[in-house]
Scaffold this motif. Structure first.
Motif, short mmCIF file in Angstrom:
data_model
loop_
_atom_site.label_atom_id
_atom_site.label_comp_id
_atom_site.label_asym_id
_atom_site.label_seq_id
_atom_site.Cartn_x
_atom_site.Cartn_y
_atom_site.Cartn_z
N MET A 50 62.01 -1.65 22.79
CA MET A 50 61.40 -2.61 23.71
C MET A 50 61.74 -2.26 25.15
O MET A 50 60.88 -2.28 26.04
CB MET A 50 61.88 -4.02 23.36
CG MET A 50 61.07 -5.13 23.98
SD MET A 50 61.89 -5.75 25.41
CE MET A 50 63.08 -6.80 24.64
N LEU A 51 63.00 -1.90 25.39
CA LEU A 51 63.43 -1.56 26.74
C LEU A 51 62.74 -0.28 27.23
O LEU A 51 62.39 -0.17 28.40
CB LEU A 51 64.95 -1.40 26.80
CG LEU A 51 65.73 -2.73 26.72
CD1 LEU A 51 67.23 -2.47 26.69
CD2 LEU A 51 65.38 -3.64 27.90
N LEU A 52 62.52 0.65 26.30
CA LEU A 52 61.84 1.89 26.67
C LEU A 52 60.42 1.58 27.16
O LEU A 52 60.00 2.05 28.23
CB LEU A 52 61.80 2.85 25.46
CG LEU A 52 61.12 4.19 25.67
CD1 LEU A 52 61.81 4.99 26.76
CD2 LEU A 52 61.11 5.01 24.37
N THR A 53 59.71 0.77 26.39
CA THR A 53 58.35 0.37 26.79
C THR A 53 58.38 -0.37 28.12
O THR A 53 57.59 -0.09 29.03
CB THR A 53 57.72 -0.53 25.69
OG1 THR A 53 57.64 0.23 24.49
CG2 THR A 53 56.35 -1.03 26.08
N ALA A 54 59.32 -1.32 28.22
CA ALA A 54 59.38 -2.16 29.42
C ALA A 54 59.70 -1.32 30.66
O ALA A 54 59.04 -1.46 31.70
CB ALA A 54 60.43 -3.25 29.22
N LEU A 55 60.70 -0.45 30.56
CA LEU A 55 61.12 0.32 31.73
C LEU A 55 60.05 1.33 32.15
O LEU A 55 59.79 1.52 33.35
CB LEU A 55 62.46 1.03 31.45
CG LEU A 55 63.65 0.06 31.29
CD1 LEU A 55 64.90 0.82 30.87
CD2 LEU A 55 63.90 -0.72 32.58
N ALA A 56 59.41 1.94 31.14
CA ALA A 56 58.34 2.89 31.46
C ALA A 56 57.19 2.17 32.16
O ALA A 56 56.62 2.66 33.14
CB ALA A 56 57.85 3.56 30.18
N THR A 57 56.86 0.98 31.66
CA THR A 57 55.75 0.22 32.24
C THR A 57 56.11 -0.24 33.65
O THR A 57 55.28 -0.17 34.58
CB THR A 57 55.42 -1.00 31.34
OG1 THR A 57 55.21 -0.51 30.02
CG2 THR A 57 54.20 -1.74 31.83
N TYR A 58 57.34 -0.70 33.81
CA TYR A 58 57.80 -1.15 35.13
C TYR A 58 57.71 0.00 36.14
O TYR A 58 57.13 -0.15 37.24
CB TYR A 58 59.25 -1.64 35.02
CG TYR A 58 59.91 -1.89 36.36
CD1 TYR A 58 59.65 -3.05 37.08
CD2 TYR A 58 60.79 -0.96 36.91
CE1 TYR A 58 60.23 -3.28 38.32
CE2 TYR A 58 61.38 -1.18 38.14
CZ TYR A 58 61.10 -2.33 38.84
OH TYR A 58 61.68 -2.55 40.06
N ALA A 59 58.25 1.16 35.75
CA ALA A 59 58.27 2.31 36.67
C ALA A 59 56.85 2.79 36.98
O ALA A 59 56.53 3.11 38.13
CB ALA A 59 59.09 3.44 36.04
N SER A 60 56.00 2.80 35.95
CA SER A 60 54.62 3.27 36.16
C SER A 60 53.86 2.33 37.08
O SER A 60 53.11 2.78 37.96
CB SER A 60 53.89 3.37 34.82
OG SER A 60 54.59 4.24 33.98
N ALA A 61 54.04 1.03 36.87
CA ALA A 61 53.35 0.06 37.73
C ALA A 61 53.82 0.22 39.18
O ALA A 61 53.01 0.16 40.11
CB ALA A 61 53.62 -1.36 37.23
N ARG A 62 55.12 0.43 39.34
CA ARG A 62 55.65 0.64 40.71
C ARG A 62 55.04 1.91 41.31
O ARG A 62 54.69 1.94 42.49
CB ARG A 62 57.18 0.77 40.69
CG ARG A 62 57.96 -0.51 40.37
CD ARG A 62 57.84 -1.59 41.44
NE ARG A 62 58.13 -1.12 42.78
CZ ARG A 62 59.33 -1.07 43.34
NH1 ARG A 62 60.38 -1.48 42.65
NH2 ARG A 62 59.50 -0.65 44.57
N ALA A 63 54.93 2.95 40.46
CA ALA A 63 54.37 4.21 40.95
C ALA A 63 52.91 4.03 41.36
O ALA A 63 52.48 4.51 42.43
CB ALA A 63 54.49 5.28 39.86
N ILE A 64 52.15 3.30 40.53
CA ILE A 64 50.73 3.05 40.85
C ILE A 64 50.63 2.26 42.16
O ILE A 64 49.83 2.59 43.05
CB ILE A 64 50.04 2.29 39.68
CG1 ILE A 64 49.90 3.22 38.47
CG2 ILE A 64 48.69 1.73 40.10
CD1 ILE A 64 49.46 2.54 37.20
#
Lengths: 516, 357
Positions: A50-64
């Motif tokens: 769950m943390l892997l999905t959450a952190l990847a999504t968080y970082a990607s959204a920030r990058a976008i």
């Protein structure tokens, strides 16, 4: 930690006590901590996924967000020197960069979901570490929706990682949803909540009502479902009809009960969660049913799969070619059919890693498509019999027809093998065992007469509640009157404790949608 | 603020009252059937202190009659026995009793040393549910729960017995607000006779050792007695079934010698006690009937005086009054038992006593 466990009651009582202490100053970190405790009670491996999905999504959204921000800043800084086309080109370049990040993250998020949930469809012995974590389908869909919304610039990416993790892992939703959108849930998730007695009472009543549905009705029906579906050769014909009816009640009580608990306990914390049901068995058509049953899942597939697919270059190109070839009707229909069936196949697959669910999804899609194709015929029929559409008996017939169709399709959920399920359903039409089946149901299908009495009373209560709820929100109305809500709450709590099917002697099932 | 707090307190009290009413109604009553389930709680109704306390499984409550011991010696005693009472439970029950009073002697029946784990949840319930909420109850539950059980169901018994709503009987309503005493100071009085014929000898076992847990808890009982200044006596009741292996006997002897406590294997003293297993048992050798229990209890009372120097309380008004009442009940129950048994024996074969044609 199941909602229907003593551990959860203690956990939630402790959380409530801290939640409203110290003027609510602890709430920010406390909710994330509670989410982590709740989630890790199902295993640390799941927490890691769950943390892997959450952190990847968080970082990607920030990058976008960063890509868009830099592009906008550049355009603003060079506004006078850039032509319209150059500005467009810069925006397109930013969009393309954002899309690359989006696609990479979607591959990761959906890849994890596919690996943990669907690998067993292709690999015989799946290693234990690849088992599906708690609520993986729910939090993955929430993450995907959030990321796509950021990509679509519906809202900026969340900068505060504590807030983002709190959203993704919000524990009341980690059992069986709903699939909340960031824009909806964040409105009340992050604010500081003071104690509001009326809102608290409304939440408590709703949670108790949910427990009643789950423990008094759904879990009490479980032995009958197991008995009849467990021996398909023995229980055919009329038995299947009994199973279909019982499972319709069980699934509704289980799923809506779980959602009532989710919405109720969230409200006790001052947080508003999206509604997921609107009296689905009162739907007059399949399409309407799916606008009222598991609303957040239906709208997720509509917004993030169907529309993007229907408006995609590939589908639009296909439609254009058909139109150019002189088939305008087919151009519209084929693209609609294709997208509908694909979405429903995916909806089925979302429910479970088996062909049963795919067939179930396609069955739903087929019924909806046939209904759409027959729409002109319906229109003509109603024009001919103009008084019928307002007739109560006809409306009741339409509701029963829809409920029966949906419930019959749900037989795919309980029988192993889609062929087996369909054969069992067809056996109803050749049934000569009505008297035998109904006599057996009275005592030898896992339910004693007192169980039937509890189920019948509970189902009648659910029906009355649904009818009464059409006009006004009963929990809010009751919560306005402290003494009334106390009396109702006490009655519900004692009813759950006494008449609930739990503890030794009952093989209490998990929430059914928990498995999805 | 005070008015608000009062309202909350009243609402909480009403809810708890309703909850305890439901619990009271749904808990098994153990009065007209499965009387053994009442024994543990009956200890709390004892008024006078005791010189001797018995603890253990059915061999304790089925064989030792405190009324007979009083009659013979004026020694006050109580049996806190329960079916399939495990040694860890025995420890927690003993610890609770020794917190409340200091007898001169604690008698522990050792048959349960051969039971490593609980085999049936119902036995746990009959032992632990009878205990008042305390660290002792929690200890007893935690030490003996089967896999399917949970501590919460011992703290809130409604969680376990809620499903009895569909099987409530008149007994549940009759004893909702109070139960009569069922035991006689913890003794289960039985008047029937079923000879112990052809008692099978035990088959050889692969392992005769006691479980580490049982040895640990028996050690804790010995420690507890030392700490409280109470003498500990281990006994094996003189009933012949289940078979008591010599190896088990040796295990207990070793423990007793190591810890410096007394151990009496009453099986070896059956003749001296005067037991006749053709007439002194009601279930073919598992337990003594009242005739056998009285023979054993008389012998035991004499032994308590001779070996332990215990003195009776005859002449003490408080003891006399308490025991007069107990003896009255005891004798009445005995007479009623014999009368019922006589009627049963007089009834034609296959026809239950008092039955109508």
């Amino acid at each position: 930690m199941s909602f229907a466990s003593v551990e959860f009651v203690i956990f939630f009582a402790a959380l409530l006590a801290l939640w409203y202490s110290f003027g609510g100053r602890l709430q920010r970190g406390l909710l994330l901590l509670a989410n982590m405790v709740f989630y890790s009670s199902a295993g640390l491996r799941g927490l890691a996924y769950m943390l892997l999905t959450a952190l990847a999504t968080y970082a990607s959204a920030r990058a976008i967000d960063g890509i868009y921000g830099r592009s906008d800043a550049e355009i603003a800084a060079r506004k006078s020197e850039l032509s319209k086309d150059e500005r467009k080109a810069l925006k397109a370049a930013a969009k393309a960069s954002a899309k690359r990040v989006l696609v990479l993250c979607l591959i990761l998020d959906i890849g994890i979901l596919a690996a943990v949930k669907y690998s067993r469809m292709f690999i015989k012995s799946v290693p234990a570490w690849l088992g599906a974590p708690l609520a993986v389908s729910f939090y993955t869909f929430m993450a995907v929706a959030y990321l796509v919304d950021v990509y679509w610039k519906r809202f900026p990416a969340e900068k505060d990682i504590v807030r983002f993790l709190t959203f993704i892992s919000f524990f009341p939703q980690m059992v069986q949803g709903p699939i909340s959108r960031y824009g909806d849930l964040s409105a009340t998730l992050f604010e500081r909540h003071g104690f509001d007695a009326a809102s608290f009472r409304a939440g408590l009543l709703r949670a108790l009502w949910g427990y009643s549905k789950k423990l008094i009705i759904a879990d009490r029906l479980a032995p009958l479902i197991r008995t009849v579906s467990g021996s398909p050769a023995q229980y055919r014909g009329a038995y299947v009809l009994i199973l279909v009816a019982a499972y319709a009640v069980q699934l509704y009580a289980d799923f809506t009960g779980g959602i009532d608990i989710t919405i109720g306990i969230s409200r006790m914390l001052g947080i508003r969660v999206t509604e997921n049901f609107r009296r689905p068995y009162f739907s007059k058509s399949t399409a309407e049913y799916w606008r009222r049953w598991h609303i957040t899942m239906g709208s997720w597939f509509r917004d993030y799969v169907f529309y993007p697919l229907y408006t995609s270059k590939a589908v639009s190109g296909m439609s254009r070619k058909l139109r150019e070839a002189g088939h305008p009707a087919a151009a519209q229909r084929i693209s609609m059919w294709l997208c509908t069936m694909l979405v429903w196949a995916l909806t089925g697959l979302w429910h479970g890693a088996s062909m049963n669910f795919v067939v179930w999804g396609l069955g739903n899609g087929l019924i909806i498509m046939i209904s759409q194709e027959l729409a002109p015929a319906y229109k003509a029929f109603h024009a001919r019999f103009s008084g019928l559409s307002g007739n109560t008996a006809y409306k009741a017939f339409c509701c029963l027809r829809t409920a029966f169709l949906m419930s019959a399709l749900n037989a795919l959920d309980v029988y192993p093998g889609s062929g087996n399920a369909l054969a069992q359903l067809l056996s109803v039409f050749r049934a000569g065992n009505w008297s035998e089946a109904f006599t057996a149901a009275a005592g030898s299908l896992g339910l004693a007469p007192h169980d039937w009495a509890a189920v019948a009373l509970g189902t009648a209560a659910m029906l009355c509640f649904s009818l009464a709820e059409r006009k006004r929100g009963l929990f809010d109305a009751a919560a306005e009157k402290p003494l009334l809500s106390y009396a109702v709450g006490t009655a519900l709590a004692l009813a759950v404790l006494v008449f609930g099917a739990y503890g030794i002697g009952f093989d209490a099932s998990q929430f059914i949608y928990n498995q999805f | 603020m005070t008015a608000k707090l009062t309202k909350i307190l009243i609402k909480t009290a009403v809810f708890l009252a309703l909850l305890s009413l439901c619990t009271g109604l749904l808990m098994p009553k153990y009065v007209e059937s499965l009387e053994e389930g009442s024994f543990i709680a009956e200890y709390y109704r004892e008024e006078v202190p005791h010189d001797v306390l018995f603890v253990g499984d059915c061999e304790a409550y089925g064989n030792f009659s405190p009324a007979a011991i009083w009659q013979r010696s004026g020694i006050s005693s109580f049996v806190r026995g329960s079916a399939q009472q495990l040694i860890p439970q025995t420890y927690w029950l003993a610890a609770e009793m020794l917190e409340r009073e200091t007898p001169k002697l604690l008698v522990v029946n050792v048959l349960a040393m051969t039971e490593p784990e609980q085999t049936n949840e119902a036995y746990n319930r009959m032992t632990v549910d009878g205990m008042r909420l305390s660290k002792y109850k929690i200890g007893a539950a935690l030490a003996s729960m089967t896999e399917e059980e949970s501590l919460s169901s011992y703290l809130v018994p409604l969680l376990r017995f809620h499903s009895r709503w569909s099987e409530l009987s008149s007994e549940d309503f009759r004893y909702l607000f109070g139960k009569p005493l069922v035991s006689h100071s913890g003794y289960l009085l039985e008047t029937g006779v079923k000879p112990a014929e052809n008692v099978p000898k035990g088959r050889p076992l692969g392992d005769y050792s006691f479980s580490g847990k049982n040895l640990e808890y028996l050690g804790r009982i010995a420690d507890l007695c030392e700490e409280k200044g109470v003498r500990l006596l281990l006994v094996k009741a003189p009933t012949v079934y289940p078979y008591w292996y010599p190896q088990w006997d040796e295990n207990v002897k070793s423990f007793a010698a190591e810890r410096g406590v007394d151990y009496i294997n009453l099986l070896e003293l059956s003749d001296e006690i005067g037991l006749d297993m053709m007439t002194d048992t009601y279930d073919a050798g598992l337990h003594l009937n009242v005739s056998g229990a009285e023979k054993l209890s008389f012998w035991f009372a004499d032994m308590l005086k001779e070996r332990y120097g215990l003195e009776g309380h005859a002449g003490d008004p408080a003891y006399e009054a308490a025991w007069a009442e107990k003896l009255g009940r005891y004798e009445a129950a005995k007479a009623a038992g014999y009368a019922a048994q006589g009627a049963a024996e007089a009834a034609p074969a296959g026809q239950p006593a008092g039955g109508k044609i």
